[in-house]
Design an enzyme around this catalytic site. Sequence first.
Site, PDB file in Angstrom:
ATOM      1  N   ASP A   1      -0.929   0.203  -4.764  1.00 37.80           N
ATOM      2  CA  ASP A   1      -2.240   0.720  -5.151  1.00 37.80           C
ATOM      3  C   ASP A   1      -2.163   2.183  -5.589  1.00 37.80           C
ATOM      4  O   ASP A   1      -2.922   2.619  -6.436  1.00 37.80           O
ATOM      5  CB  ASP A   1      -3.261   0.517  -4.026  1.00 37.80           C
ATOM      6  CG  ASP A   1      -2.745   0.972  -2.668  1.00 37.80           C
ATOM      7  OD1 ASP A   1      -1.573   1.383  -2.562  1.00 37.80           O
ATOM      8  OD2 ASP A   1      -3.533   0.919  -1.710  1.00 37.80           O
ATOM      9  N   HIS A   2      -1.218   2.921  -4.990  1.00 43.55           N
ATOM     10  CA  HIS A   2      -1.069   4.339  -5.343  1.00 43.55           C
ATOM     11  C   HIS A   2       0.269   4.794  -4.810  1.00 43.55           C
ATOM     12  O   HIS A   2       0.902   4.107  -4.003  1.00 43.55           O
ATOM     13  CB  HIS A   2      -2.209   5.178  -4.744  1.00 43.55           C
ATOM     14  CG  HIS A   2      -2.308   5.028  -3.254  1.00 43.55           C
ATOM     15  ND1 HIS A   2      -1.423   5.644  -2.389  1.00 43.55           N
ATOM     16  CD2 HIS A   2      -3.146   4.293  -2.477  1.00 43.55           C
ATOM     17  CE1 HIS A   2      -1.737   5.306  -1.158  1.00 43.55           C
ATOM     18  NE2 HIS A   2      -2.764   4.479  -1.166  1.00 43.55           N
TER      19      HIS A   2
ATOM     20  N   SER B   1      -6.873   4.070  -1.499  1.00 47.23           N
ATOM     21  CA  SER B   1      -6.752   2.605  -1.552  1.00 47.23           C
ATOM     22  C   SER B   1      -8.070   1.925  -1.899  1.00 47.23           C
ATOM     23  O   SER B   1      -8.070   0.819  -2.442  1.00 47.23           O
ATOM     24  CB  SER B   1      -6.267   2.070  -0.210  1.00 47.23           C
ATOM     25  OG  SER B   1      -4.985   2.560   0.071  1.00 47.23           O
TER      26      SER B   1
ATOM     27  N   HIS C   1       1.970   8.323   5.671  1.00 51.59           N
ATOM     28  CA  HIS C   1       1.022   9.349   6.127  1.00 51.59           C
ATOM     29  C   HIS C   1       1.535  10.000   7.414  1.00 51.59           C
ATOM     30  O   HIS C   1       1.425  11.206   7.601  1.00 51.59           O
ATOM     31  CB  HIS C   1      -0.348   8.730   6.434  1.00 51.59           C
ATOM     32  CG  HIS C   1      -1.221   8.524   5.243  1.00 51.59           C
ATOM     33  ND1 HIS C   1      -1.666   9.563   4.463  1.00 51.59           N
ATOM     34  CD2 HIS C   1      -1.751   7.401   4.701  1.00 51.59           C
ATOM     35  CE1 HIS C   1      -2.431   9.088   3.483  1.00 51.59           C
ATOM     36  NE2 HIS C   1      -2.495   7.776   3.600  1.00 51.59           N
TER      37      HIS C   1
ATOM     38  N   ASP D   1     -10.034  -2.961   6.306  1.00 53.00           N
ATOM     39  CA  ASP D   1      -9.488  -1.727   5.723  1.00 53.00           C
ATOM     40  C   ASP D   1      -9.684  -1.758   4.195  1.00 53.00           C
ATOM     41  O   ASP D   1      -9.989  -2.798   3.611  1.00 53.00           O
ATOM     42  CB  ASP D   1      -8.009  -1.606   6.100  1.00 53.00           C
ATOM     43  CG  ASP D   1      -7.499  -0.176   6.020  1.00 53.00           C
ATOM     44  OD1 ASP D   1      -8.230   0.750   6.411  1.00 53.00           O
ATOM     45  OD2 ASP D   1      -6.363   0.030   5.557  1.00 53.00           O
TER      46      ASP D   1
ATOM     47  N   ASP E   1       2.057   2.661   3.414  1.00 53.22           N
ATOM     48  CA  ASP E   1       1.229   3.863   3.279  1.00 53.22           C
ATOM     49  C   ASP E   1       0.968   4.545   4.620  1.00 53.22           C
ATOM     50  O   ASP E   1       1.189   5.747   4.775  1.00 53.22           O
ATOM     51  CB  ASP E   1      -0.099   3.463   2.625  1.00 53.22           C
ATOM     52  CG  ASP E   1      -1.143   4.556   2.690  1.00 53.22           C
ATOM     53  OD1 ASP E   1      -1.066   5.489   1.879  1.00 53.22           O
ATOM     54  OD2 ASP E   1      -2.036   4.480   3.562  1.00 53.22           O
ATOM     55  N   LYS E   2       0.503   3.779   5.577  1.00 57.71           N
ATOM     56  CA  LYS E   2       0.081   4.402   6.852  1.00 57.71           C
ATOM     57  C   LYS E   2       1.257   5.096   7.546  1.00 57.71           C
ATOM     58  O   LYS E   2       1.102   6.155   8.150  1.00 57.71           O
ATOM     59  CB  LYS E   2      -0.557   3.347   7.768  1.00 57.71           C
ATOM     60  CG  LYS E   2      -1.882   2.804   7.206  1.00 57.71           C
ATOM     61  CD  LYS E   2      -2.512   1.796   8.137  1.00 57.71           C
ATOM     62  CE  LYS E   2      -3.643   1.028   7.472  1.00 57.71           C
ATOM     63  NZ  LYS E   2      -4.723   1.879   6.952  1.00 57.71           N
TER      64      LYS E   2
ATOM     65  N   HIS F   1      -1.880  11.418  -0.229  1.00 56.45           N
ATOM     66  CA  HIS F   1      -1.330  10.547  -1.271  1.00 56.45           C
ATOM     67  C   HIS F   1      -0.795  11.404  -2.409  1.00 56.45           C
ATOM     68  O   HIS F   1      -1.067  12.600  -2.484  1.00 56.45           O
ATOM     69  CB  HIS F   1      -2.418   9.636  -1.851  1.00 56.45           C
ATOM     70  CG  HIS F   1      -2.928   8.628  -0.884  1.00 56.45           C
ATOM     71  ND1 HIS F   1      -4.004   7.815  -1.149  1.00 56.45           N
ATOM     72  CD2 HIS F   1      -2.509   8.291   0.363  1.00 56.45           C
ATOM     73  CE1 HIS F   1      -4.219   7.034  -0.117  1.00 56.45           C
ATOM     74  NE2 HIS F   1      -3.336   7.299   0.815  1.00 56.45           N
TER      75      HIS F   1
ATOM     76  N   GLU G   1      -1.398  -8.126   1.386  1.00 56.69           N
ATOM     77  CA  GLU G   1      -1.053  -6.702   1.407  1.00 56.69           C
ATOM     78  C   GLU G   1      -0.159  -6.326   2.593  1.00 56.69           C
ATOM     79  O   GLU G   1      -0.484  -6.623   3.741  1.00 56.69           O
ATOM     80  CB  GLU G   1      -2.310  -5.814   1.469  1.00 56.69           C
ATOM     81  CG  GLU G   1      -1.893  -4.344   1.323  1.00 56.69           C
ATOM     82  CD  GLU G   1      -2.960  -3.324   1.708  1.00 56.69           C
ATOM     83  OE1 GLU G   1      -3.100  -2.354   0.964  1.00 56.69           O
ATOM     84  OE2 GLU G   1      -3.626  -3.494   2.745  1.00 56.69           O
TER      85      GLU G   1
ATOM     86  N   THR H   1      -8.101  -1.807   1.237  1.00 58.51           N
ATOM     87  CA  THR H   1      -7.586  -2.750   0.232  1.00 58.51           C
ATOM     88  C   THR H   1      -8.182  -4.152   0.392  1.00 58.51           C
ATOM     89  O   THR H   1      -8.804  -4.662  -0.550  1.00 58.51           O
ATOM     90  CB  THR H   1      -6.044  -2.802   0.260  1.00 58.51           C
ATOM     91  OG1 THR H   1      -5.539  -1.479   0.168  1.00 58.51           O
ATOM     92  CG2 THR H   1      -5.504  -3.647  -0.877  1.00 58.51           C
TER      93      THR H   1
ATOM     94  N   ARG I   1     -15.568   3.478   2.601  1.00 56.74           N
ATOM     95  CA  ARG I   1     -14.560   2.617   3.221  1.00 56.74           C
ATOM     96  C   ARG I   1     -14.593   2.645   4.744  1.00 56.74           C
ATOM     97  O   ARG I   1     -14.054   1.752   5.391  1.00 56.74           O
ATOM     98  CB  ARG I   1     -13.165   3.015   2.727  1.00 56.74           C
ATOM     99  CG  ARG I   1     -12.801   4.445   3.040  1.00 56.74           C
ATOM    100  CD  ARG I   1     -11.417   4.818   2.514  1.00 56.74           C
ATOM    101  NE  ARG I   1     -10.358   4.228   3.333  1.00 56.74           N
ATOM    102  CZ  ARG I   1      -9.071   4.219   2.987  1.00 56.74           C
ATOM    103  NH1 ARG I   1      -8.683   4.751   1.846  1.00 56.74           N
ATOM    104  NH2 ARG I   1      -8.172   3.678   3.772  1.00 56.74           N
TER     105      ARG I   1
ATOM    106  N   ASP J   1       0.853  -1.193   0.000  1.00 55.69           N
ATOM    107  CA  ASP J   1       0.000   0.000   0.000  1.00 55.69           C
ATOM    108  C   ASP J   1       0.888   1.242   0.000  1.00 55.69           C
ATOM    109  O   ASP J   1       1.718   1.412   0.889  1.00 55.69           O
ATOM    110  CB  ASP J   1      -0.922  -0.006   1.224  1.00 55.69           C
ATOM    111  CG  ASP J   1      -2.128   0.882   1.018  1.00 55.69           C
ATOM    112  OD1 ASP J   1      -1.950   2.066   0.684  1.00 55.69           O
ATOM    113  OD2 ASP J   1      -3.259   0.391   1.184  1.00 55.69           O
TER     114      ASP J   1
HETATM  115 ZN   LIG Z   1      -3.186   6.103   2.465  1.00 56.33          ZN
END
Ligand SMILES: [Zn+2]
Length: 461
Positions: A369-370, A89, A331, A141, A327-328, A419, A322, A143, A154, A38
Amino acid sequence: MNRTTAAALLLALALDAPAQQAGPSPAARPKVILIIGDGMDQNQITIARNYLVGLNGWLTLDTMPVRSSVQTQTVVEENPTVPEYVPDSANTATSMASGIVTSTGRIGTTAGTDHDVPTIMELAAAAGFGTGIVATSSVTDATPASFVAHVSGRLCEGPRSMVSTNANNTAFSADCSADLKANGGKGSIAEQIAASRIDIVLGGGQRYFAQAAEGETTKTVRDLAVDNGFRVIGTAAELAALKRGGKVLGLFAPGTMPVLWRGTGGAQAQRVLHDENGRVVQPEPFACEPDPAFGAMPTLEAMARAALTHLDDGRSFMLMIESSSVDKQSHARRPCGSIGELKQLDDAVKIALEYAEAHPETLVLVTADHSQAAQLVPERSWLGPNAASPGHFARIRTPEGAIMGVNYATNDSTLQEDHTGADVPLFAHGAAANEVPAQVRQTDIFKIMLRHLRLTPPPPP
Ligand SMILES: [Zn+2]
């Protein structure tokens, strides 16, 4: 086909336990392992490679023979003919799981019209294939949810959060009233996982399964999962002792699983200060260390191994794994957290590639995913002692004795980063890997997996 032949065929199929799958012999039954980092863009991979194996090393990821680039696609909820250039995501995982382009925050549903779209897990399960979902986030979550559930937002992870009260979360707040069972919907994401046909689901998210199920006076969502045949486990020891067969729901943390690494003493990126002469006061460099909060959590590698062992019963299967917190942690401006989670992913890739070596009918795809906020920048600005990153900045001391600069500057919020919208990498291994074009869209990943599994594409929504 005459009756005798048909009866013989049925008998042969029945004897071929535990497979309920027609078609090719077990050795030729296609399998897909999709591994998602992620937020694992090229910056994240390079930062992690520099730290984990040094400038002259390769990650396991880097050794995969086929390499492609993936464009993400997102549309505006209020007008789905208008694109949006930065995804989340939920919409990107929905593109990979269901082959459609949708709006941010949506799980397995169409933008604007809120129609459910079948996921590759549902199509695989309907064909008698094995299915598995593994994540280091809550299994509810965005994904993992997008591979099994259908809700308009989500955040509708459990029965208690079906109607958003968070007016500030503008990007993702959605009213899931239409998804309530009372209104003819399928319920929250946790309730949909509990009602699903997925063979093995591993990750965090105990808190959502502990909630009272909608319309039930005594039963929790966990109880519904047990009623639906899931064996529920909650520790690494139980995972290691897992016996094959039946459906398994492994929940190892209340929400997101703790991460493997952190900066020394909890260090993270910080705003750069200037002294009274305007000169930059460089933040102290720090290294990465094991995060004590990880404790006795199962690693992603251990979960991947358990899922592959569970699904290795002669059938085709579709497994999604995953590493959720690249990602987290980005962030949260915690570079060592992201590096540790990329290490977790790379260790899981190794397990997947070993499985594919022994089972050549396996297609292994690794992607993100991004893209995310972290950038690899000079550890001191090339413009001299008065210039520095405008955002949050970390100087990381790498094991090979150098300093690596990582900055985060997508916004000026004290809360977290946004993101970004760049293409993400796709790595492939297996016979079908050679059919992956050099540039694809995220919806093509759905088509590639579907074609390899020889599943019929669903009609357009
Ligand atoms: Zn994110």
